[in-house]
Write a protein that holds these residues in place. Structure first.
Motif, PDB file in Angstrom:
ATOM      1  N   ASP A  43       1.017  -0.730   0.413  1.00  0.00           N
ATOM      2  CA  ASP A  43       0.027  -0.170   0.589  1.00  0.00           C
ATOM      3  C   ASP A  43       0.473   1.127  -0.124  1.00  0.00           C
ATOM      4  OD1 ASP A  43      -2.297  -1.825  -0.250  1.00  0.00           O
ATOM      5  OD2 ASP A  43      -2.764  -1.201   2.207  1.00  0.00           O
ATOM      6  N   GLN A  44       1.527   1.160  -0.214  1.00  0.00           N
ATOM      7  CA  GLN A  44       3.294   2.007   0.612  1.00  0.00           C
ATOM      8  C   GLN A  44       3.770   2.504  -0.683  1.00  0.00           C
ATOM      9  OE1 GLN A  44       5.223   3.061   4.686  1.00  0.00           O
ATOM     10  NE2 GLN A  44       3.875   0.889   4.395  1.00  0.00           N
ATOM     11  N   PHE A  45       3.616   1.943  -1.642  1.00  0.00           N
ATOM     12  CA  PHE A  45       4.145   1.812  -3.676  1.00  0.00           C
ATOM     13  C   PHE A  45       3.320   2.248  -4.175  1.00  0.00           C
ATOM     14  CE2 PHE A  45       7.148  -0.594  -0.703  1.00  0.00           C
ATOM     15  CZ  PHE A  45       8.005   0.193  -0.796  1.00  0.00           C
ATOM     16  N   ASP A  46       2.792   2.745  -5.216  1.00  0.00           N
ATOM     17  CA  ASP A  46       2.741   2.828  -6.628  1.00  0.00           C
ATOM     18  C   ASP A  46       2.755   1.879  -7.270  1.00  0.00           C
ATOM     19  OD1 ASP A  46       1.237   4.911  -5.345  1.00  0.00           O
ATOM     20  OD2 ASP A  46       2.116   6.325  -6.472  1.00  0.00           O
ATOM     21  N   ILE A  47       3.841   1.130  -7.544  1.00  0.00           N
ATOM     22  CA  ILE A  47       4.319   0.140  -8.579  1.00  0.00           C
ATOM     23  C   ILE A  47       3.985  -1.251  -7.491  1.00  0.00           C
ATOM     24  CG2 ILE A  47       5.982  -1.236  -9.915  1.00  0.00           C
ATOM     25  CD1 ILE A  47       6.808   2.711  -9.707  1.00  0.00           C
ATOM     26  N   PRO A  48       3.201  -2.222  -8.057  1.00  0.00           N
ATOM     27  CA  PRO A  48       3.211  -3.661  -7.480  1.00  0.00           C
ATOM     28  C   PRO A  48       4.730  -3.989  -7.523  1.00  0.00           C
ATOM     29  CG  PRO A  48       1.679  -2.737  -9.568  1.00  0.00           C
ATOM     30  CD  PRO A  48       2.813  -2.134  -9.753  1.00  0.00           C
ATOM     31  N   LEU A  49       5.025  -4.666  -6.401  1.00  0.00           N
ATOM     32  CA  LEU A  49       5.672  -6.156  -6.328  1.00  0.00           C
ATOM     33  C   LEU A  49       5.984  -7.262  -6.357  1.00  0.00           C
ATOM     34  CD1 LEU A  49       5.480  -4.141  -2.063  1.00  0.00           C
ATOM     35  CD2 LEU A  49       7.629  -3.768  -4.175  1.00  0.00           C
ATOM     36  N   THR A  50       4.518  -7.572  -6.280  1.00  0.00           N
ATOM     37  CA  THR A  50       4.004  -8.926  -6.713  1.00  0.00           C
ATOM     38  C   THR A  50       2.792  -8.507  -7.539  1.00  0.00           C
ATOM     39  OG1 THR A  50       2.904  -9.578  -4.856  1.00  0.00           O
ATOM     40  CG2 THR A  50       4.820 -10.163  -4.464  1.00  0.00           C
ATOM     41  N   GLU A  51       2.631 -10.706  -8.302  1.00  0.00           N
ATOM     42  CA  GLU A  51       1.912 -10.395  -8.894  1.00  0.00           C
ATOM     43  C   GLU A  51       1.702 -11.842  -9.588  1.00  0.00           C
ATOM     44  OE1 GLU A  51       2.244  -8.905 -12.740  1.00  0.00           O
ATOM     45  OE2 GLU A  51       4.167 -10.366 -13.195  1.00  0.00           O
ATOM     46  N   VAL A  52      -0.001 -12.075  -9.303  1.00  0.00           N
ATOM     47  CA  VAL A  52      -0.999 -12.977  -9.553  1.00  0.00           C
ATOM     48  C   VAL A  52      -0.746 -13.591 -10.288  1.00  0.00           C
ATOM     49  CG1 VAL A  52      -2.089 -15.295  -8.331  1.00  0.00           C
ATOM     50  CG2 VAL A  52      -1.204 -13.539  -6.418  1.00  0.00           C
ATOM     51  N   VAL A  53      -0.351 -15.068 -11.110  1.00  0.00           N
ATOM     52  CA  VAL A  53      -0.738 -15.309 -12.690  1.00  0.00           C
ATOM     53  C   VAL A  53      -0.744 -16.583 -12.582  1.00  0.00           C
ATOM     54  CG1 VAL A  53       0.172 -15.204 -14.895  1.00  0.00           C
ATOM     55  CG2 VAL A  53       1.233 -13.503 -13.227  1.00  0.00           C
ATOM     56  N   GLY A  54      -2.280 -16.981 -12.732  1.00  0.00           N
ATOM     57  CA  GLY A  54      -2.549 -18.627 -12.341  1.00  0.00           C
ATOM     58  C   GLY A  54      -2.799 -19.594 -11.284  1.00  0.00           C
ATOM     59  N   ARG A  55      -2.971 -18.491  -9.892  1.00  0.00           N
ATOM     60  CA  ARG A  55      -2.233 -18.754  -8.955  1.00  0.00           C
ATOM     61  C   ARG A  55      -1.178 -18.904  -8.174  1.00  0.00           C
ATOM     62  NH1 ARG A  55      -6.180 -23.696  -7.190  1.00  0.00           N
ATOM     63  NH2 ARG A  55      -6.091 -22.724  -4.999  1.00  0.00           N
ATOM     64  N   ARG A  56      -0.261 -18.432  -9.249  1.00  0.00           N
ATOM     65  CA  ARG A  56       1.152 -19.099  -9.150  1.00  0.00           C
ATOM     66  C   ARG A  56       1.865 -16.651  -8.536  1.00  0.00           C
ATOM     67  NH1 ARG A  56       6.109 -21.308 -12.075  1.00  0.00           N
ATOM     68  NH2 ARG A  56       8.456 -20.377 -10.014  1.00  0.00           N
ATOM     69  N   LEU A  57       2.380 -17.018  -7.089  1.00  0.00           N
ATOM     70  CA  LEU A  57       3.027 -15.484  -7.184  1.00  0.00           C
ATOM     71  C   LEU A  57       4.414 -15.489  -7.332  1.00  0.00           C
ATOM     72  CD1 LEU A  57       2.436 -13.058  -5.459  1.00  0.00           C
ATOM     73  CD2 LEU A  57       4.382 -15.009  -3.455  1.00  0.00           C
ATOM     74  N   TYR A  58       4.251 -13.967  -8.152  1.00  0.00           N
ATOM     75  CA  TYR A  58       5.472 -13.500  -9.015  1.00  0.00           C
ATOM     76  C   TYR A  58       5.797 -12.415  -8.381  1.00  0.00           C
ATOM     77  CZ  TYR A  58       4.916 -16.945 -12.583  1.00  0.00           C
ATOM     78  OH  TYR A  58       4.454 -18.252 -12.975  1.00  0.00           O
ATOM     79  N   ILE A  59       7.018 -11.936  -8.328  1.00  0.00           N
ATOM     80  CA  ILE A  59       7.949 -11.545  -8.058  1.00  0.00           C
ATOM     81  C   ILE A  59       7.964 -10.165  -9.307  1.00  0.00           C
ATOM     82  CG2 ILE A  59       9.616  -9.914  -6.621  1.00  0.00           C
ATOM     83  CD1 ILE A  59       8.220 -12.320  -4.852  1.00  0.00           C
ATOM     84  N   THR A  60       7.743  -8.825  -9.273  1.00  0.00           N
ATOM     85  CA  THR A  60       7.969  -7.555 -10.325  1.00  0.00           C
ATOM     86  C   THR A  60       8.958  -7.633 -10.442  1.00  0.00           C
ATOM     87  OG1 THR A  60       6.789  -5.695  -8.433  1.00  0.00           O
ATOM     88  CG2 THR A  60       5.430  -7.210 -10.144  1.00  0.00           C
TER      89      THR A  60
END
Length: 307
Positions: A43-60
């Motif tokens: 919430d303290q960043f405007d840019i995503p730190l992580t993303e979920v693709v197909g139930r899998r977590l990825y680090i941006t």
């Protein structure tokens, strides 16, 4: 920005494990607690730190850059804590130890009082098989290692701690018609091995070769605990270190089968590269164990002499 060290530590663990669930397990937190702290940091960043693709977590890419900075921040905070303790005259620093998997039944008893005396020491202990332990030692990635079979490929120094005994073990419900002829055992049930690279596997194979034991059936499992559970379940027998089956023998889940040439006896030893200049934490541990190992063995392993 109002993020906390706790949030950064949780985020780093998520980055390293690539999983909120695994991060929660390693941090001994609930999954919701990790998710909440991860969200509060995000919430303290405007840019995503992580993303979920197909139930899998990825680090941006941005998340990986933040993780690099977070690791430096936490490292500096640890340095401040170490310096503060050192200024007060307390022993500080990281103690890096690699131990073979069965060593988990041994090493904690030789560390407990020492770490209580020196709360400023951070312990990093890797539990793995013998080949990986030797590799870590050879690469100078650890201070000391615990093994039961001394490597012949390295120039090392050692401190012997405790005798290691290996017995032939089966489920307590299994009965043998001709117990005097132990070779009959291997005709009736499979022999269960550890994976290649294991010190126990090496010891077993050496014993079988020396005694020309004929094995008709065998199974292979990848951890001492898996072997133990398989033997308890009645899948076969195995030659196992006594140190790891104390409770199972006491509870009559396992039985020791007499066999000529057993038990195999080796020694649990701490080893390190010859000439290594130890940091104060490792040096102090070795000095402590040289003085106290006999007392620890008498206090914690007196049951061992019954077998």
């Amino acid at each position: 920005m109002n993020y906390t060290l706790h949030q950064l530590q949780i985020f780093l663990k998520v980055v390293k494990t690539q999983s909120v669930t695994k991060a929660a397990e390693e941090l001994h937190l609930t999954q919701p607690a990790v998710s909440i702290q991860l969200k509060n940091l995000q919430d303290q960043f405007d840019i995503p730190l992580t993303e979920v693709v197909g139930r899998r977590l990825y680090i941006t890419d941005f998340g990986n850059e933040i993780a690099e900075v977070a690791e430096k921040i936490i490292s500096q905070v640890e340095a401040i804590n170490y310096k503060t303790m050192a200024y007060k005259g307390q022993l500080t620093g990281r103690l890096k130890i690699s131990i073979v998997s069965t060593g988990k039944y041994v090493m904690p008893y030789f560390l407990t009082d020492f770490l209580k005396q020196h709360p400023g020491i951070e312990l990093l202990m890797d539990v793995t098989n013998k080949s990986k332990v030797i590799s870590s030692l050879e690469k100078n990635e650890v201070d000391i290692a615990l093994v039961s079979v001394i490597p012949t490929t390295l120039n090392i120094e050692k401190l012997d701690l405790l005798q290691n005994k290996l017995y032939l073990v089966t489920n307590s419900n299994i009965e043998f018609k001709n117990i005097g002829n132990s070779n009959e055992i291997f005709k009736e049930i499979p022999l269960i091995f550890r994976e290649k690279g294991s010190g126990t596997r090496q010891t077993m194979e050496n014993f079988i070769d020396r005694n020309a034991v004929v094995i008709r059936k065998k199974l292979e499992l990848t951890s001492n605990e898996a072997v133990k559970q398989a033997v308890i379940a009645g899948l076969g027998c195995s030659i196992m270190p006594l140190i790891g089956i104390k409770n199972e023998l006491h509870n009559h889940e396992l039985q020791i089968i007499p066999y000529k040439g057993l038990p195999i006896k080796t020694t649990w030893s701490l080893i390190w590269l010859k000439g290594k200049k130890h940091a104060p934490a490792a040096s102090s541990l070795l000095e402590y164990l040289t003085k106290e190992k006999d007392n620890i063995v008498a206090d914690k392993f007196s049951w061992y002499e019954q077998y």
